[in-house]
Design a protein around this motif. Structure first.
Motif, PDB file in Angstrom:
ATOM      1  N   GLY A   1       0.807  -1.213   0.000  1.00 32.58           N
ATOM      2  CA  GLY A   1       0.000   0.000   0.000  1.00 32.58           C
ATOM      3  C   GLY A   1       0.841   1.265   0.000  1.00 32.58           C
ATOM      4  N   ARG A   2       2.133   1.128  -0.284  1.00 32.46           N
ATOM      5  CA  ARG A   2       3.051   2.258  -0.311  1.00 32.46           C
ATOM      6  C   ARG A   2       3.752   2.337  -1.666  1.00 32.46           C
ATOM      7  NH1 ARG A   2       1.978   5.796   3.813  1.00 32.46           N
ATOM      8  NH2 ARG A   2       1.775   4.682   5.796  1.00 32.46           N
ATOM      9  N   PRO A   3       4.157   3.550  -2.091  1.00 32.20           N
ATOM     10  CA  PRO A   3       4.913   3.662  -3.332  1.00 32.20           C
ATOM     11  C   PRO A   3       6.303   3.066  -3.175  1.00 32.20           C
ATOM     12  CG  PRO A   3       4.790   5.786  -2.228  1.00 32.20           C
ATOM     13  CD  PRO A   3       3.882   4.863  -1.470  1.00 32.20           C
ATOM     14  N   VAL A   4       6.805   2.501  -4.255  1.00 32.04           N
ATOM     15  CA  VAL A   4       8.127   1.875  -4.257  1.00 32.04           C
ATOM     16  C   VAL A   4       8.995   2.558  -5.302  1.00 32.04           C
ATOM     17  CG1 VAL A   4       9.432  -0.243  -4.667  1.00 32.04           C
ATOM     18  CG2 VAL A   4       7.222  -0.351  -3.489  1.00 32.04           C
ATOM     19  N   LEU A   5      10.189   2.965  -4.897  1.00 29.65           N
ATOM     20  CA  LEU A   5      11.164   3.517  -5.831  1.00 29.65           C
ATOM     21  C   LEU A   5      12.168   2.428  -6.152  1.00 29.65           C
ATOM     22  CD1 LEU A   5      12.256   6.206  -7.221  1.00 29.65           C
ATOM     23  CD2 LEU A   5      13.919   6.222  -5.353  1.00 29.65           C
ATOM     24  N   ILE A   6      12.260   2.064  -7.434  1.00 30.51           N
ATOM     25  CA  ILE A   6      13.238   1.085  -7.880  1.00 30.51           C
ATOM     26  C   ILE A   6      14.521   1.843  -8.210  1.00 30.51           C
ATOM     27  CG2 ILE A   6      13.703  -0.854  -9.405  1.00 30.51           C
ATOM     28  CD1 ILE A   6      11.109  -1.080  -7.757  1.00 30.51           C
ATOM     29  N   ALA A   7      15.577   1.581  -7.452  1.00 30.66           N
ATOM     30  CA  ALA A   7      16.839   2.287  -7.660  1.00 30.66           C
ATOM     31  C   ALA A   7      17.433   1.904  -9.007  1.00 30.66           C
ATOM     32  CB  ALA A   7      17.819   1.949  -6.540  1.00 30.66           C
ATOM     33  N   PRO A   8      18.130   2.829  -9.667  1.00 30.71           N
ATOM     34  CA  PRO A   8      18.743   2.538 -10.966  1.00 30.71           C
ATOM     35  C   PRO A   8      19.994   1.681 -10.798  1.00 30.71           C
ATOM     36  CG  PRO A   8      19.363   4.725 -10.257  1.00 30.71           C
ATOM     37  CD  PRO A   8      18.389   4.210  -9.224  1.00 30.71           C
ATOM     38  N   PRO A   9      20.527   1.145 -11.887  1.00 29.29           N
ATOM     39  CA  PRO A   9      21.737   0.314 -11.793  1.00 29.29           C
ATOM     40  C   PRO A   9      22.958   1.079 -11.301  1.00 29.29           C
ATOM     41  CG  PRO A   9      20.615  -0.040 -13.893  1.00 29.29           C
ATOM     42  CD  PRO A   9      19.967   1.150 -13.251  1.00 29.29           C
TER      43      PRO A   9
END
Length: 286
Positions: free
Chosen positions: A148-156
């Protein structure tokens, strides 16, 4: 406003990109970054072997010992990455972020067989995770679809700043609208925002929807432009990513499309493609 960020550290090489991305997201609002590393608990693991034969118990005990050694190594790596980031960014380590002043960080480590990242995610404004080839992508999917929370996918690769030039993958559906709402405070700090739309049907309809959103954002004093492309097939992740790259975005915001089927998460093609690979930080919300 983003005030608490959970940074999921795995003890792998991606920990630096997670830490740098989390710190970059924390700077505009002076947020607290809670770093979490979880490892398998050998005591809990041993309880699973009680019904085994002596031979299989011995074999599994040896395997458990090797796993425990690997987990200790990952734990050491995660803590070293945390300490290095604190020194490099001159950050305050605090268990009481209200008194820290500016960006602060905290360290937490747990031994468990449970998905503690998913549990902890629900108490934070944002979760930062990374793609790790050595780990199942299910760890990200679970947090994305169930926290139920936003997720930031870190870049390579590590980044120093995020959110100055934002790209929004827009589709006039609930998932995109929810993702936009979850990133509301991030948008206020942007120098420029690009709304990206890939049309399967009428280009006029796609542009009208994007321009409608742009008008809403401009009323908030934000600088916004619209980019529309046509596609004979369904919008592909490669098309969205290419548009984001072309406008020099440092953050891509998009909705996560998917549903559960017999407890298995089934993701849409664009969501799956961006989760698998993207050179930019990607903020997703389901």
């Amino acid at each position: 406003m983003i005030k608490t960020i959970l940074a999921s550290l795995t003890g792998l090489s991606s920990d630096r990109t997670v830490l740098d991305a989390a710190i970059a997201m924390a700077r505009p609002d002076g947020a607290h970054v809670q770093c979490l590393h979880t490892r398998i608990d050998p005591v809990e693991t041993a309880t699973l072997y009680k019904s085994m034969t002596p031979y299989h118990l011995k074999l599994m005990s040896e395997i458990s010992g090797k796993i425990a050694e690997e987990e200790r190594g990952k734990s050491d790596h995660a803590k070293a990455a945390f300490d290095e980031a604190c020194k490099r960014h001159s950050l305050t380590v605090s268990e009481n972020p209200q008194n820290a002043g500016g960006v602060s960080v905290g360290w937490k480590e747990m031994e468990t067989l449970l998905n503690e990242t998913l549990h902890e995610a629900r108490y934070h404004d944002l979760v930062v995770m990374a793609r790790d080839a050595e780990l199942s992508s299910e760890r990200i999917v679970s947090v994305l679809m169930r926290s139920g929370r936003p997720v930031l996918i870190a870049p390579p690769k590590p980044v120093s700043a995020i959110g100055r030039n934002i790209a929004i993958a827009w589709k006039a559906e609930a998932e995109s609208a929810r993702a936009l709402s979850s990133a509301s405070s991030v948008l206020t700090h942007a120098d420029r925002i690009s709304i990206l739309t890939v049309c399967e049907g009428s280009a006029e309809d796609g542009r009208a929807s994007a321009e409608n959103l742009a008008a809403q954002l401009r009323w908030r004093g934000l600088r916004v432009d619209v980019q529309v492309e046509m596609s004979a097939l369904s919008a592909t992740s490669s098309g969205i990513k290419e548009m984001a790259y072309n406008c020099d975005a440092d953050l891509l915001i998009m909705g996560a499309y998917g549903h559960s089927r017999v407890r298995e998460f089934v993701l849409g093609g664009v969501t799956r493609g961006v989760l698998a690979d993207c050179a930019l930080p990607v903020l997703m919300f389901h």
